[in-house]
Design a protein around this motif. Sequence first.
Motif, PDB file in Angstrom:
ATOM      1  N   PHE A  11       0.777  -1.447   0.026  1.00  0.00           N
ATOM      2  CA  PHE A  11       0.133  -0.003  -0.121  1.00  0.00           C
ATOM      3  C   PHE A  11       1.067   1.201   0.177  1.00  0.00           C
ATOM      4  O   PHE A  11       1.592   1.454   0.824  1.00  0.00           O
ATOM      5  CB  PHE A  11      -0.950  -0.041   1.488  1.00  0.00           C
ATOM      6  N   ASN A  14       4.201   1.126   1.953  1.00  0.00           N
ATOM      7  CA  ASN A  14       4.258   0.035   2.943  1.00  0.00           C
ATOM      8  C   ASN A  14       3.968  -1.227   2.388  1.00  0.00           C
ATOM      9  O   ASN A  14       2.918  -1.753   1.767  1.00  0.00           O
ATOM     10  CB  ASN A  14       2.676   0.398   3.937  1.00  0.00           C
ATOM     11  N   VAL A  16       3.385  -4.615   2.859  1.00  0.00           N
ATOM     12  CA  VAL A  16       2.640  -5.583   3.763  1.00  0.00           C
ATOM     13  C   VAL A  16       2.789  -7.113   3.767  1.00  0.00           C
ATOM     14  O   VAL A  16       3.411  -7.736   4.527  1.00  0.00           O
ATOM     15  CB  VAL A  16       1.158  -5.073   3.689  1.00  0.00           C
ATOM     16  N   PRO A  35       1.340 -11.104  14.896  1.00  0.00           N
ATOM     17  CA  PRO A  35       1.099  -9.916  15.548  1.00  0.00           C
ATOM     18  C   PRO A  35       0.108  -9.032  14.683  1.00  0.00           C
ATOM     19  O   PRO A  35       0.016  -9.041  13.444  1.00  0.00           O
ATOM     20  CB  PRO A  35       2.644  -9.137  15.522  1.00  0.00           C
ATOM     21  N   SER A  36      -0.419  -8.032  15.402  1.00  0.00           N
ATOM     22  CA  SER A  36      -1.306  -7.215  14.892  1.00  0.00           C
ATOM     23  C   SER A  36      -0.793  -6.187  13.732  1.00  0.00           C
ATOM     24  O   SER A  36       0.420  -6.005  14.094  1.00  0.00           O
ATOM     25  CB  SER A  36      -2.193  -6.175  15.835  1.00  0.00           C
ATOM     26  N   GLY A  37      -1.188  -6.141  12.759  1.00  0.00           N
ATOM     27  CA  GLY A  37      -0.842  -5.287  11.522  1.00  0.00           C
ATOM     28  C   GLY A  37       0.202  -6.148  10.879  1.00  0.00           C
ATOM     29  O   GLY A  37       1.007  -5.345   9.906  1.00  0.00           O
ATOM     30  N   SER A  38       0.339  -7.468  11.159  1.00  0.00           N
ATOM     31  CA  SER A  38       1.239  -8.363  10.263  1.00  0.00           C
ATOM     32  C   SER A  38       0.831  -8.425   8.864  1.00  0.00           C
ATOM     33  O   SER A  38       1.527  -9.089   8.233  1.00  0.00           O
ATOM     34  CB  SER A  38       1.910  -9.429  11.056  1.00  0.00           C
ATOM     35  N   GLY A  39      -0.190  -8.173   8.408  1.00  0.00           N
ATOM     36  CA  GLY A  39      -1.209  -8.402   7.216  1.00  0.00           C
ATOM     37  C   GLY A  39      -1.726  -9.754   7.032  1.00  0.00           C
ATOM     38  O   GLY A  39      -2.320  -9.927   5.907  1.00  0.00           O
ATOM     39  N   LYS A  40      -2.253 -10.254   8.275  1.00  0.00           N
ATOM     40  CA  LYS A  40      -2.843 -11.409   8.157  1.00  0.00           C
ATOM     41  C   LYS A  40      -4.589 -11.138   7.388  1.00  0.00           C
ATOM     42  O   LYS A  40      -4.798 -12.057   6.404  1.00  0.00           O
ATOM     43  CB  LYS A  40      -3.544 -11.682   9.394  1.00  0.00           C
ATOM     44  N   THR A  42      -4.998  -8.782   5.030  1.00  0.00           N
ATOM     45  CA  THR A  42      -4.619  -8.267   3.889  1.00  0.00           C
ATOM     46  C   THR A  42      -4.485  -9.545   3.162  1.00  0.00           C
ATOM     47  O   THR A  42      -4.986  -9.872   2.033  1.00  0.00           O
ATOM     48  CB  THR A  42      -3.377  -7.558   3.923  1.00  0.00           C
ATOM     49  N   GLU A 163     -10.603 -13.571  11.985  1.00  0.00           N
ATOM     50  CA  GLU A 163     -11.070 -13.309  13.302  1.00  0.00           C
ATOM     51  C   GLU A 163     -12.391 -13.304  13.605  1.00  0.00           C
ATOM     52  O   GLU A 163     -13.093 -12.621  14.121  1.00  0.00           O
ATOM     53  CB  GLU A 163     -10.482 -12.161  13.879  1.00  0.00           C
ATOM     54  N   HIS A 195      -6.714 -15.269  16.992  1.00  0.00           N
ATOM     55  CA  HIS A 195      -5.989 -15.281  18.044  1.00  0.00           C
ATOM     56  C   HIS A 195      -6.382 -16.319  19.035  1.00  0.00           C
ATOM     57  O   HIS A 195      -5.828 -16.061  20.212  1.00  0.00           O
ATOM     58  CB  HIS A 195      -6.241 -13.734  18.687  1.00  0.00           C
TER      59      HIS A 195
HETATM   60  P1  ATP Z   1      -4.925  -7.234  12.903  1.00  0.00           P
HETATM   61  O1  ATP Z   1      -4.430  -8.615  13.791  1.00  0.00           O
HETATM   62  O2  ATP Z   1      -4.803  -6.135  13.817  1.00  0.00           O
HETATM   63  O3  ATP Z   1      -6.371  -7.454  12.564  1.00  0.00           O
HETATM   64  P2  ATP Z   1      -3.652  -7.774  10.541  1.00  0.00           P
HETATM   65  O4  ATP Z   1      -2.427  -8.616  10.598  1.00  0.00           O
HETATM   66  O5  ATP Z   1      -4.902  -8.054  10.007  1.00  0.00           O
HETATM   67  O6  ATP Z   1      -3.686  -7.029  11.747  1.00  0.00           O
HETATM   68  P3  ATP Z   1      -3.699  -5.937   8.047  1.00  0.00           P
HETATM   69  O7  ATP Z   1      -5.041  -5.435   8.606  1.00  0.00           O
HETATM   70  O8  ATP Z   1      -3.693  -6.725   7.017  1.00  0.00           O
HETATM   71  O9  ATP Z   1      -3.005  -6.857   9.327  1.00  0.00           O
HETATM   72  O10 ATP Z   1      -2.854  -4.495   7.978  1.00  0.00           O
HETATM   73  C1  ATP Z   1      -1.350  -4.786   7.543  1.00  0.00           C
HETATM   74  C2  ATP Z   1      -0.817  -3.389   7.011  1.00  0.00           C
HETATM   75  O11 ATP Z   1      -1.593  -3.064   5.872  1.00  0.00           O
HETATM   76  C3  ATP Z   1      -1.107  -2.387   8.239  1.00  0.00           C
HETATM   77  O12 ATP Z   1       0.008  -1.647   8.255  1.00  0.00           O
HETATM   78  C4  ATP Z   1      -2.345  -1.390   7.584  1.00  0.00           C
HETATM   79  O13 ATP Z   1      -2.104  -0.232   8.072  1.00  0.00           O
HETATM   80  C5  ATP Z   1      -1.994  -2.017   6.124  1.00  0.00           C
HETATM   81  N1  ATP Z   1      -3.527  -1.668   5.181  1.00  0.00           N
HETATM   82  C6  ATP Z   1      -4.305  -2.726   5.223  1.00  0.00           C
HETATM   83  N2  ATP Z   1      -5.300  -2.505   4.522  1.00  0.00           N
HETATM   84  C7  ATP Z   1      -4.872  -1.181   4.029  1.00  0.00           C
HETATM   85  C8  ATP Z   1      -5.587  -0.439   2.859  1.00  0.00           C
HETATM   86  N3  ATP Z   1      -6.801  -0.562   2.356  1.00  0.00           N
HETATM   87  N4  ATP Z   1      -4.853   0.580   2.528  1.00  0.00           N
HETATM   88  C9  ATP Z   1      -3.440   1.077   3.105  1.00  0.00           C
HETATM   89  N5  ATP Z   1      -3.062   0.373   4.111  1.00  0.00           N
HETATM   90  C10 ATP Z   1      -3.875  -0.876   4.227  1.00  0.00           C
END
Ligand code: ATP
Length: 241
Positions: A11, A14, A16, A35-40, A42, A163, A195
Amino acid sequence: MLEIKNLKKTFGKNEVLKDITENVEKGQVICVIGPSGSGKSTFLRCLNVLEQPTSGKIIFDGQDLAHISEKELNVLREKMGMVFQGFNLFPNMSVLENIKLAPMKVKKVSAEEAEKRGKELLDRVGLLDKADQYPDSLSGGQKQRVAIARALAMDPEVILFDEPTSALDPEMVGEVLKVMQDLADSGMTMVVVTHEMGFAREVADEVWFMADGYIQEIGKPEEIFEHPKSERAKDFLAKVL
Ligand code: ATP
Ligand code: MG
């Protein structure tokens, strides 16, 4: 059944998902942790191309999802159920109508057939007595069980869960996990971002640990939970177990 080849997703600047290559076999239950934000999320959204991968391939039933028409993609998406954290039920329709809608509209199943199957599925998730109620009158756990029944109504080959229990009050988590466990026992192919480490330990065939844009570690639950190899996984598990 599902092949992920050199999947990358960025993105802006970023990065991901940096380079993911893995397979999901028919009947497998994969739990994705990290971890949170690791891209799961996505990653999951790339699997059914709700999110367009930046590069790499997603091959489902032999077809590369990046290189097919929108029409063909929609046909394949019907075979991939998705259950989110937030239920996404239609509030202006009864529980049974929610379940009947897609089979009738998309698969052109008759109303009678959709009704019959819808009731069977409600019975399967323990909610037959709620068929005519509206989503607002249900608890979170009940709503999520309806969402699972709705996904099943399309006879998917695989169900992606993001989740599914994390928005629920603690006392409702168990009833949803039970439905998911039954589904796993019935042979459904499932990719579950969760989780719930207890669920992953009990039900997963493989656990995928995701961090920093990669799937860092893959193994049977006992391997990942008892003998994590990477510092990253050790660190994460120390916090959540
Ligand atoms: P969580 O456990 O909190 O749900 P996650 O592992 O599912 O986290 P993602 O939601 O996939 O993580 O996000 C991963 C990264 O991608 C984050 O930095 C988020 O800000 C970024 N991101 C996700 N979707 C978008 C988007 N549509 N536009 C821009 N950035 C995005
Ligand atoms: Mg997420």
